[in-house]
Motif scaffolding. Sequence first.
Motif, PDB file in Angstrom:
ATOM      1  N   GLU A 408       0.842  -1.204   0.000  1.00 26.72           N
ATOM      2  CA  GLU A 408       0.000   0.000   0.000  1.00 26.72           C
ATOM      3  C   GLU A 408       0.875   1.251   0.000  1.00 26.72           C
ATOM      4  OE1 GLU A 408      -2.529  -0.756   3.342  1.00 26.72           O
ATOM      5  OE2 GLU A 408      -3.712  -2.244   2.220  1.00 26.72           O
ATOM      6  N   VAL A 409       1.947   1.206   0.763  1.00 31.07           N
ATOM      7  CA  VAL A 409       2.891   2.332   0.780  1.00 31.07           C
ATOM      8  C   VAL A 409       3.524   2.508  -0.607  1.00 31.07           C
ATOM      9  CG1 VAL A 409       5.056   3.203   1.733  1.00 31.07           C
ATOM     10  CG2 VAL A 409       3.372   2.121   3.244  1.00 31.07           C
ATOM     11  N   VAL A 410       3.979   1.388  -1.178  1.00 30.82           N
ATOM     12  CA  VAL A 410       4.623   1.474  -2.499  1.00 30.82           C
ATOM     13  C   VAL A 410       3.645   2.051  -3.526  1.00 30.82           C
ATOM     14  CG1 VAL A 410       5.594   0.123  -4.401  1.00 30.82           C
ATOM     15  CG2 VAL A 410       6.288  -0.369  -2.044  1.00 30.82           C
ATOM     16  N   ALA A 411       2.411   1.566  -3.500  1.00 34.49           N
ATOM     17  CA  ALA A 411       1.409   2.062  -4.455  1.00 34.49           C
ATOM     18  C   ALA A 411       1.176   3.558  -4.264  1.00 34.49           C
ATOM     19  CB  ALA A 411       0.101   1.286  -4.285  1.00 34.49           C
ATOM     20  N   ALA A 412       1.073   3.981  -3.020  1.00 30.78           N
ATOM     21  CA  ALA A 412       0.879   5.406  -2.737  1.00 30.78           C
ATOM     22  C   ALA A 412       2.062   6.226  -3.257  1.00 30.78           C
ATOM     23  CB  ALA A 412       0.707   5.609  -1.234  1.00 30.78           C
ATOM     24  N   CYS A 413       3.265   5.675  -3.109  1.00 26.02           N
ATOM     25  CA  CYS A 413       4.466   6.371  -3.583  1.00 26.02           C
ATOM     26  C   CYS A 413       4.480   6.438  -5.113  1.00 26.02           C
ATOM     27  CB  CYS A 413       5.725   5.681  -3.076  1.00 26.02           C
ATOM     28  SG  CYS A 413       5.906   5.740  -1.281  1.00 26.02           S
ATOM     29  N   VAL A 414       4.033   5.359  -5.751  1.00 25.86           N
ATOM     30  CA  VAL A 414       3.992   5.347  -7.219  1.00 25.86           C
ATOM     31  C   VAL A 414       3.013   6.414  -7.711  1.00 25.86           C
ATOM     32  CG1 VAL A 414       3.282   3.993  -9.256  1.00 25.86           C
ATOM     33  CG2 VAL A 414       4.669   2.921  -7.456  1.00 25.86           C
ATOM     34  N   LEU A 415       1.871   6.476  -7.077  1.00 26.63           N
ATOM     35  CA  LEU A 415       0.868   7.475  -7.481  1.00 26.63           C
ATOM     36  C   LEU A 415       1.405   8.890  -7.279  1.00 26.63           C
ATOM     37  CD1 LEU A 415      -2.318   5.734  -6.033  1.00 26.63           C
ATOM     38  CD2 LEU A 415      -1.872   6.216  -8.463  1.00 26.63           C
ATOM     39  N   LEU A 416       2.005   9.142  -6.134  1.00 29.55           N
ATOM     40  CA  LEU A 416       2.510  10.483  -5.840  1.00 29.55           C
ATOM     41  C   LEU A 416       3.648  10.872  -6.785  1.00 29.55           C
ATOM     42  CD1 LEU A 416       2.587  13.052  -4.172  1.00 29.55           C
ATOM     43  CD2 LEU A 416       4.004  11.859  -2.480  1.00 29.55           C
ATOM     44  N   ALA A 417       4.603   9.955  -6.938  1.00 31.91           N
ATOM     45  CA  ALA A 417       5.754  10.258  -7.803  1.00 31.91           C
ATOM     46  C   ALA A 417       5.294  10.486  -9.247  1.00 31.91           C
ATOM     47  CB  ALA A 417       6.777   9.127  -7.742  1.00 31.91           C
ATOM     48  N   SER A 418       4.329   9.673  -9.689  1.00 36.38           N
ATOM     49  CA  SER A 418       3.821   9.811 -11.059  1.00 36.38           C
ATOM     50  C   SER A 418       3.094  11.143 -11.245  1.00 36.38           C
ATOM     51  CB  SER A 418       2.867   8.653 -11.389  1.00 36.38           C
ATOM     52  OG  SER A 418       3.498   7.409 -11.168  1.00 36.38           O
ATOM     53  N   ALA A 419       2.257  11.479 -10.292  1.00 37.32           N
ATOM     54  CA  ALA A 419       1.497  12.728 -10.382  1.00 37.32           C
ATOM     55  C   ALA A 419       2.440  13.925 -10.398  1.00 37.32           C
ATOM     56  CB  ALA A 419       0.525  12.818  -9.212  1.00 37.32           C
ATOM     57  N   ARG A 420       3.440  13.878  -9.498  1.00 41.85           N
ATOM     58  CA  ARG A 420       4.422  14.968  -9.459  1.00 41.85           C
ATOM     59  C   ARG A 420       5.157  15.068 -10.800  1.00 41.85           C
ATOM     60  NH1 ARG A 420       7.545  14.166  -3.651  1.00 41.85           N
ATOM     61  NH2 ARG A 420       5.954  15.048  -2.268  1.00 41.85           N
ATOM     62  N   LYS A 421       5.536  13.927 -11.315  1.00 46.06           N
ATOM     63  CA  LYS A 421       6.268  13.881 -12.590  1.00 46.06           C
ATOM     64  C   LYS A 421       5.419  14.488 -13.718  1.00 46.06           C
ATOM     65  CE  LYS A 421       9.554  12.078 -15.336  1.00 46.06           C
ATOM     66  NZ  LYS A 421      10.998  12.269 -15.142  1.00 46.06           N
ATOM     67  N   LEU A 422       4.156  14.038 -13.754  1.00 49.43           N
ATOM     68  CA  LEU A 422       3.265  14.503 -14.832  1.00 49.43           C
ATOM     69  C   LEU A 422       2.936  15.989 -14.676  1.00 49.43           C
ATOM     70  CD1 LEU A 422       0.935  11.369 -14.913  1.00 49.43           C
ATOM     71  CD2 LEU A 422       2.498  12.086 -16.741  1.00 49.43           C
ATOM     72  N   ALA A 423       2.954  16.449 -13.443  1.00 42.00           N
ATOM     73  CA  ALA A 423       2.638  17.850 -13.176  1.00 42.00           C
ATOM     74  C   ALA A 423       3.814  18.775 -13.486  1.00 42.00           C
ATOM     75  CB  ALA A 423       2.218  18.013 -11.716  1.00 42.00           C
ATOM     76  N   SER A 424       4.998  18.193 -13.515  1.00 42.39           N
ATOM     77  CA  SER A 424       6.195  19.047 -13.634  1.00 42.39           C
ATOM     78  C   SER A 424       6.446  19.480 -15.074  1.00 42.39           C
ATOM     79  CB  SER A 424       7.415  18.314 -13.095  1.00 42.39           C
ATOM     80  OG  SER A 424       7.735  17.240 -13.969  1.00 42.39           O
TER      81      SER A 424
END
Lengths: 424, 424
Positions: A408-424
Motif C-alpha cells: 500500500e505504501v509502495v502504491a501510494a508512492c507510485v501514485l505520488l511520484a507519477s502525479a508529481r512527474k506529470l505535473a512538472s
Amino acid sequence: MTAPRPSSPSRLVERIGEYETRYAALRQRGLKLDMTRGKPSPEQLDLASGLLEVLGPQDYEAADGTDTRNYGGLDGVAELKAIFAEMLETAPAQLILGGNASLTMMHDAVVRALSHGVPGGSGPWSKGPVTFLCPSPGYDRHFMICQHLNIAMISVDLDGEGPDLDTVEKLVAEDASIKGMWCVPKYSNPTGVTYSDRVVKRLANMRTAATDFRLFWDNAYVVHDLYTESDRLLEVLGECARAGHPNRPLVFASTSKISFAGAGVAAMAASPENIADAKRHLGVQTIGPDKLNQLRHARFYRDFAGVRAHMQKHAGLLRPKFEAVARVFERELADAGIAQWTRPRGGYFVSLDTLDGCATEVVRLAEAAGVKLTGAGATFPYGKDPRDRNIRIAPSLPPLSQVETAMEVVAACVLLASARKLAS
Amino acid sequence: MTAPRPSSPSRLVERIGEYETRYAALRQRGLKLDMTRGKPSPEQLDLASGLLEVLGPQDYEAADGTDTRNYGGLDGVAELKAIFAEMLETAPAQLILGGNASLTMMHDAVVRALSHGVPGGSGPWSKGPVTFLCPSPGYDRHFMICQHLNIAMISVDLDGEGPDLDTVEKLVAEDASIKGMWCVPKYSNPTGVTYSDRVVKRLANMRTAATDFRLFWDNAYVVHDLYTESDRLLEVLGECARAGHPNRPLVFASTSKISFAGAGVAAMAASPENIADAKRHLGVQTIGPDKLNQLRHARFYRDFAGVRAHMQKHAGLLRPKFEAVARVFERELADAGIAQWTRPRGGYFVSLDTLDGCATEVVRLAEAAGVKLTGAGATFPYGKDPRDRNIRIAPSLPPLSQVETAMEVVAACVLLASARKLAS
C-alpha cells in the motif's frame, strides 16, 4: 508484464493533493518494513528444521561407506548428487556439489576462466577484453561479479519468452570479446519469465564469434513454483550437446531456497569436459566440500520426490504474499495506467515498472515512509536503469500483513511520484 | 632434526643380503596401509560427534538474535569469532570466519591479490612477475596454489628455529617480485618446527622491496600439541603492527583438525585494513558463510577452554602413534647412521630424511610392499626435492598397530635403499 491500462495523466495530476495527503499520513505511521532481498521467511526455514537433527553421533556414513566427517570427495556425496541430477535432468557424473553458495561457484567459474581459460578456448580470458551479455532487469549479484572483475556488460532486453534473441544472436556472432551471458532461465529474477523452448534452442544453436563462449545458466528457481503446475524449461545441457556445443552451458543451482538460505548445498552441472576442468582447479582450492551437510540434505529429502513435496509447502507460504502484492497493486494502481507489474508463477520477485524516470523517486519516498526497497537500478548492469522505471519487490520475508501494508505504501508512492512527474 | 649418528656405510653394505631378504619377506605379507595424508582417524572424529546433535529444530539463533539458517553475516557468527580470536590471540574485529577450508581462504586471498592487489600495493600483483618464498620441506598444497597460479617459487631452508632468515631477508630486500611467503609457524608441516621469537620478530621487521609483501601465516596447528606443554609462538599480527608493518601477515586457521576434517570452520585474521579489503571481495563472491555450522561449533566447544580440553583428547590418541614412529625408527635406523627424523611435539607429521638420492626409491619400495607414502619431493616446490631425501610420514589415520607395521616396512626400505646406494 500486464498490458498497460489506458493512461489518464490529467486525472492523476488533478488528484495530486489527495496523493500528498495520503503519503503524509502513511509517513506518520512510523513503519519499519524491509522488502529489499529475496530472503525466505522464518516459517519457510522451519519447514527444513528436521535437517538440524537428521544426523546423529553414529550416522555420518554415506551409502558408499565414505566417512563424511573426514577430508576428501571433491565432487560431493553420491546420494545428494543423485537428487540434484534428477532436479537438473542430467547425469550425476556431470555434477559437482559445492559449499553453501551457488554464487560462489559462479564467481569462481568466472575467475577461473579469466585466469586459465576454459575448454575449447585459447588461454585465459583475461588476455583480452571480456564482455558479458546481461538480460535486464536481472540479478544484481551477477552484474556485481562482472563489475568487480572488470568484465564489460551489455544489457539485453527481456520479453515474455526470455532475452531478445535477435539482438543476442547478432552480438555474439559479431563480437569475439563476448565470452559469457547471464541467464536465470526459470522464473527469472526479477521478472518471473521462464525461457521458452524456442529461446533455449536458439541459445543452444547460435553461432558465437568466441569459441569459448559460456552460458552462465543460473537455474536458481528450478523447483520454486508458486502453483501446482510448474513452468516447463527445456534442459539446456542436452540441447547444447545436440546442437554441437556441449561445453556451452554451465548450470548452477542450490538448495538455498529449498532448505536453509545460509546453510544449503550448491551445485554446478556441465559437460564432462567442463566438469573435469573445474575439478582440476577445485583440487587446488580445497580438499573437498562439507560432505556432512550434503549427507544431511540427502537424508532429509530422501529423493527428488521429497524435494518436490517440500517445495509445495514453500508455495503454500509464499503464494498468499505474492497474491497480496498483485491484489494491492490491482486495487491501487490498475486504473491509473501508470505502472505495470508481473504476476509470477514461481521464483522470489515481483517486478514493478513505473513511468520512466520515477523508480528512484518511488524508492526514496517509500524509504522515507519506512519501507525499504531494493535500490532503483539494482536490476541493471552498473546499477543504472536507463529508463529509471524498474523496482524489484521481494515479498518472501515479511509476514503477510506487512506485505500488504508495504505494498500500500509502495502504491501510494507510485501514485505520488507519477502525479508529481506529470505535473512538472 | 636429531643429530646424525656416525655413519657406518661399510657395515651397511655388508648386510645388504640381509636387507634384501627382509624386504622380500615384508612384501610377502600383502600389506595395504595408507600413510599418505594427515587425516584424522575415525576415533579422533568421534571426539566431536556431539556436533551432530548439538543444535535442534528450535536452536538456531545466535546470541545476537541472528537466525543462522538464513542469508547474511559475511564475517561469521560472533560467539565462534570470539573463540577463534582467543585461539589466535587477536580481536574478533580482525577475524573473518569462512567455510570448511582454510586452504580455500588462502587460495582466494592469493587470487584476489593477483587480480586486484592488496592494501599498500600499486594494483594487481598479476601486472608483473610474482614470486613466493617457500620454506622447505613444507606443505605441498601451498606450493600447488603457487604452481597453479603461475607464481614462481624460491625454496628456503628451514632449521630448528624456522626459515633461514639470513637468506629470506636478503631475498625480500633485493627482489620486489617477492610478494609472499608461506609459513606454517607452529609444528611446521612436515618438520614440526615452531618458529622462534627471534625468527618471528625478524619476519615482522625485515625490509621488503615490495611494499605489498604478505606473510601467508598458516597457523594450522595452533592448538595441536602432542604433549601437555605447548610450544610458544609469538603472535605475528601484534609483532608486525609494532614493527610498522600491520598489513604484512594474513593468518589462517581452521577447526579441520579440531572438529571434523571435512566439516569444520576456517578463519582468516589480519589487520583491519586487510579485513576490510577481504570483505569487499567476499561480498561479491558470497552472501555469507554457513553460519549454522559456525553456531554448532560455538555451542559444542562453548569457549576456548573447551577447545583446549578437546585437543588434549586428540593428543591422547595421536601421541602413541607418533611415539611408535620414533620407537621403530630408533630401533631400526639409529645405529646405521643413514637417516634423520623429527620427534615433533605437535602437528601431524614426522619428517624423515634419508641419504641423498634415496627418498624416491624408499617410497617406491614401500609402495611395492603395500605401504603408501606421500610421494617423494611433494614437500618441495614443483614436487622436486633437490637432494631427494625428504619423506613425510603421516601417522594419524591408521590404527596404532598398523603405524608400527608400516614404519617397520619404511625402515626396512630405508636400509635396503641406502645399502644399495652405498654399494653402487
